[in-house]
Every structure is written in structure tokens, then in C-alpha cells.
Design an enzyme around this catalytic site. Structure first.
Site, short mmCIF file in Angstrom:
data_model
loop_
_atom_site.label_atom_id
_atom_site.label_comp_id
_atom_site.label_asym_id
_atom_site.label_seq_id
_atom_site.Cartn_x
_atom_site.Cartn_y
_atom_site.Cartn_z
N GLY A 193 0.83 -1.21 0.00
CA GLY A 193 0.00 0.00 0.00
C GLY A 193 0.86 1.24 0.00
O GLY A 193 2.07 1.18 -0.26
N ASN A 194 0.25 2.39 0.28
CA ASN A 194 1.01 3.64 0.34
C ASN A 194 0.42 4.56 1.40
O ASN A 194 -0.59 4.25 2.02
CB ASN A 194 1.07 4.30 -1.04
CG ASN A 194 -0.32 4.59 -1.58
OD1 ASN A 194 -1.08 5.32 -0.96
ND2 ASN A 194 -0.68 3.98 -2.70
N HIS A 195 1.06 5.72 1.57
CA HIS A 195 0.71 6.63 2.69
C HIS A 195 -0.48 7.54 2.40
O HIS A 195 -0.78 8.41 3.21
CB HIS A 195 1.90 7.52 3.03
CG HIS A 195 3.02 6.79 3.71
ND1 HIS A 195 2.84 6.11 4.87
CD2 HIS A 195 4.32 6.64 3.38
CE1 HIS A 195 3.99 5.56 5.25
NE2 HIS A 195 4.90 5.87 4.35
N SER A 196 -1.12 7.43 1.24
CA SER A 196 -2.18 8.39 0.92
C SER A 196 -3.29 8.37 1.97
O SER A 196 -3.77 7.30 2.36
CB SER A 196 -2.77 8.06 -0.45
OG SER A 196 -3.88 8.90 -0.70
#
Ligand code: CTP
Length: 419
Positions: A214-217
Site C-alpha cells: 500500500g502507500n501513505h495516501s
């Protein structure tokens, strides 16, 4: 671009006589904790729901409902002229009717006639009352007088009913109020009839039943765009991945997805019925080639390499669909670029190259890293247009930045689409 310091502003909170009056206590608290000077003026009916002592304690000022109290101070003139922002919540059908007519039968409506600052009405009532032609005519009149009338949220109403007419979350009200303090002209009602489709948040690519890439968005920028577009009258759908922001924006349809391929499917199908498509989501460029059915165990052999494959480029795909006539040619397509800059070029150089590569109409370029953009409340950047214009987006809340982006979007939407 540097972060400006916030100044203490004077906020008049008018409370109408509806059950949602109790939620307004959180709005008062938000503004006092943000350092603003808050004065509360309830209608007499509001005091049937929340006691005067509560408003006095929360605001730190005496509270009255009548122009005949403190006559020597001419309270309605002092309160109205002194305000930088007026928030009316809950704005009941009766209160909006009286305000639309310019009546002055209590301290609140009398004060409204003396204000020169932005006025935000936050309606809350049963769906039938909200949809009644008389209420809608009053809302239109208030908007024509320059007021912002928030779109009510949908959900549980008093009793067993549910539908449109619920007071938006106090945090939503506060965000819109702060936006009007930052930029009084930021919410013209100019997107009525315009269908806006926005992707927000991060995608998650599963590795096994418990893990994902995943990512930090946080989804805050996409939600802020949705919030501002809905309050400008647009009919807004957000396709959201993982988010970590405030609650869902009021008056917006939210569709939840997890992976990039699910996002691609939703965006491509829905784009055929949208006038504006905004790709604010942080899409994973890659996904694991295979997803294990059972949890991957540590084992003795150590970690196995994860083989990745490329996800579809959704933004590029939407532009191609428009070029090939699968979505209408006049659809406005907006992309985002989160850049750090490197030895091959700065943030803006990468942004310009990305705008060409993606072929969209507008590209919002953010500098990321060192606490910038991901998960923050504020943002800054540039807006690049396919026509070659480059506009700096000054430092401010993500909602403020959204209102500036929507100004450009509105310019590109054919006039036949807006109301
Ligand atoms: N985007 C997309 N599909 C992807 C990746 C990104 O639609 N598979 C969209 C994003 O929503 C954003 C824009 O493309 O609007 C730019 O995203 P970004 O991650 O900055 O760019 P990439 O295409 O991934 O390019 P690079 O990794 O080279 O910076």
C-alpha cells in the site's frame, strides 16, 4: 512557498431551533480551540433544545436571543458588523425562510441584516421539508444574496426516518467555515448540474489474506475536492481506496474499492457519465503476480522474493478512452503528480513531463517528502494546464487548494453543462 500564520477571527454562530442544535456545540468548540473569538446567538426555539449555559460556557460570552437585551450596546449591529464569518447551524426551514425575507424578529435575524462577511447556512431538517419548493426557493434566494448554503448530508434523521437533510458532521462544517475565512469567494454555486467523478486515497494490492502493498495516501485531498465541488452544486461521486481523513464529505456518493484494478474498473465505467474526472488517488504502479490463498509463513528458508507485475495506468487509460470516443470528448480530465525532484530535474520539470505523458487537461503538482502532502491538512503546489498555463497554488488547507483547482475546472467545463 511558506506556511502563513493563522490569525484570530471573529465568528458568529447562529443556532436554529432543531434537534441538531446539540451537534453545534462541537462546531463552537472547534472554532474556539482554533483560537477564534466565538459569539453564539441562538433563536428562542434553539434554547428548547440546548440550554443557554452550554453556549455561554463553550463560547466564554453571555448569550441572549432578543434585541431588547443589552439595548445600550445595540447588540445586533455590534455582532453583525464585527463578524468575519457567520455560521447558521442548524439552519431550520423556518430560520432560512425568515432570513431569505430579510425579517428581523429576533437577535439572530436582526444581526444577519447587518453583516458584510461570508454567511454559511447549514441546513438540517426532514427530507420532505428540505425538498419542499418553498424551502428550495428560500435556499436559492439566500444563495442569490451571496450566502453559502451547505448541501445537507444523507443518513439517519430524527425518529425512524433516514434520507437527505441530516446536519453534516461538525468537522465538515468547520472545514467549510475555515475555507470561507481563508477565501470568502471560494464557494460560488457554479457547478450545479455538473457531474464530478473523483478517485481518492491509496490502493492496496494483496499479497496473502493478511498482507498488502500500500502507500501513505490519506485521501484528504480527494475528499477535499469532493467537499468543495459538492458545496459548489456538483453531483459528486468519490471512488475511494484506503483513507485516513475526516468522515465522508456531506452530500457525496462514496464507492469503496481496494485494488488498482478495482479502481480502474469503477473509474472507466463511471467516467462515461461524468463531466469532470479527477484522479487524486495514489495508485500502486505494481501488484504481486500471485496472491497466496493462505498466510505466507516465515519458514526456515527466509523471505521469498515477491514477483510484481504492472497495474494499468488509469489516468492514461481515461485519456485514451476519450480520444477513442468511449467517453465524451468534452469530459475534463485532471491528474495529480506527487514528485520529489531528483538529479534529472526538479518537481516542476517532472510535472511538465508527466502532463505531456498522461495527456490530461490539468495536472496538480505537489512536492512530497519531508512531511509534505501525504496525510497533512495543508498543501501547496502548481496547477499545470495542457494549454501551457502554470499557476502556483499558495500554501493553505487542502479544501482551499481544491477551490482553486475547481476554479480552473469550471473554466474548462462547457457552459451547457452547468446550471
Ligand atoms: N495514476 C493512475 N494509474 C496508475 C498510476 C497513477 O491513474 N497506475 C494517476 C494518479 O492518480 C495521478 C497520476 O496518475 O493522477 C500521476 O500519478 P504518479 O504516481 O505521480 O505517476 P506515475 O504514473 O506513477 O508515474 P511515475 O511513477 O513515473 O512518477
Amino acid at each position: 512557498m511558506t506556511k502563513p500564520t493563522k490569525t484570530r477571527r471573529r465568528i458568529l454562530i447562529g443556532v436554529g431551533g432543531g434537534i441538531a442544535a446539540y451537534k453545534v456545540c462541537s462546531v463552537i468548540r472547534h472554532f474556539t480551540e482554533a483560537g477564534h473569538e466565538v459569539r453564539v446567538v441562538p433563536t428562542p426555539a434553539a434554547l428548547e433544545f440546548v440550554g443557554k449555559a452550554t453556549f455561554e460556557a463553550l463560547s466564554g460570552h453571555p448569550v441572549t436571543t432578543s434585541v431588547f437585551d443589552d439595548v445600550d450596546e445595540v447588540a445586533h449591529v455590534r455582532l453583525g458588523q464585527g463578524a468575519d464569518l457567520v455560521v447558521i447551524a442548524p439552519a431550520t426551514a423556518d430560520l432560512m425562510a425568515r432570513a431569505a425575507q430579510g425579517r428581523a424578529d429576533d437577535l439572530l435575524t436582526a444581526s444577519l441584516l447587518t453583516v458584510r462577511c461570508p454567511v454559511l447556512f447549514v441546513p438540517a431538517m426532514h427530507t420532505e421539508m428540505w425538498e419542499h419548493p418553498a424551502t428550495q426557493a428560500n435556499v436559492a434566494t439566500l444563495r442569490s444574496h451571496g450566502a453559502t448554503v451547505m448541501t445537507p448530508a444523507s443518513g439517519r434523521l430524527t425518529g425512524t426516518d433516514s434520507g437527505r437533510g441530516r446536519l453534516p458532521d461538525p468537522q465538515e462544517i468547520a472545514l467549510i467555515g475555515e475555507l470561507l475565512l481563508d477565501r470568502p469567494d471560494s464557494l460560488p454555486y457554479d457547478l450545479a448540474g455538473v457531474r464530478v467523478l473523483i478517485s481518492a486515497g491509496g490502493t492496496r494490492e494483496p499479497l496473502d489474506p493478511v498482507r498488502y502493498l500500500g502507500n501513505h495516501s490519506s485521501g484528504k485531498q480527494g475528499f477535499a475536492l469532493a467537499r468543495a465541488a459538492a458545496q459548489r452544486g456538483a453531483s459528486v461521486t468519490v471512488v475511494a481506496g484506503s483513507t485516513a481523513g475526516p468522515g465522508d464529505p456531506a452530500g457525496v456518493e462514496i464507492v469503496r474499492i481496494a485494488t488498482a484494478r478495482e479502481l480502474a474498473e469503477e473509474m472507466t465505467t463511471r467516467a462515461a457519465h461524468a463531466d469532470v474526472v479527477i484522479m487524486a488517488a495514489a495508485v500502486a504502479d505494481f501488484r504481486p503476480v500471485s496472491v497466496a490463498d493462505a498466510k505466507i509463513k516465515k519458514g526456515d528458508a527466509g523471505p521469498a522474493p515477491i514477483e510484481l507485475t504492472t497495474n494499468p495506468d488509469i489516468l492514461r487509460g481515461l485519456v485514451e478512452a476519450r480520444d477513442e470516443g468511449r467517453i465524451p470528448g468534452e469530459t475534463v480530465i485532471v491528474g495529480f503528480a506527487a514528485e520529489t525532484g531528483d538529479e534529472t530535474g526538479g518537481v516542476l520539470d517532472h510535472g511538465r513531463a508527466k502532463l505531456k505523458r498522461k495527456g490530461c487537461d490539468l495536472l496538480v503538482v505537489n512536492a512530497v517528502g519531508e512531511g509534505k502532502a501525504f496525510g497533512t491538512e495543508d498543501n501547496t503546489g502548481w496547477l499545470l494546464s495542457a494549454e501551457g498555463a502554470e499557476t502556483a497554488l499558495p500554501y493553505g488547507s487542502k479544501t482551499l487548494m481544491s477551490s482553486r483547482i475547481l476554479d480552473e475546472v469550471r473554466r474548462l467545463v462547457p457552459d451547457s453543462r452547468g446550471a
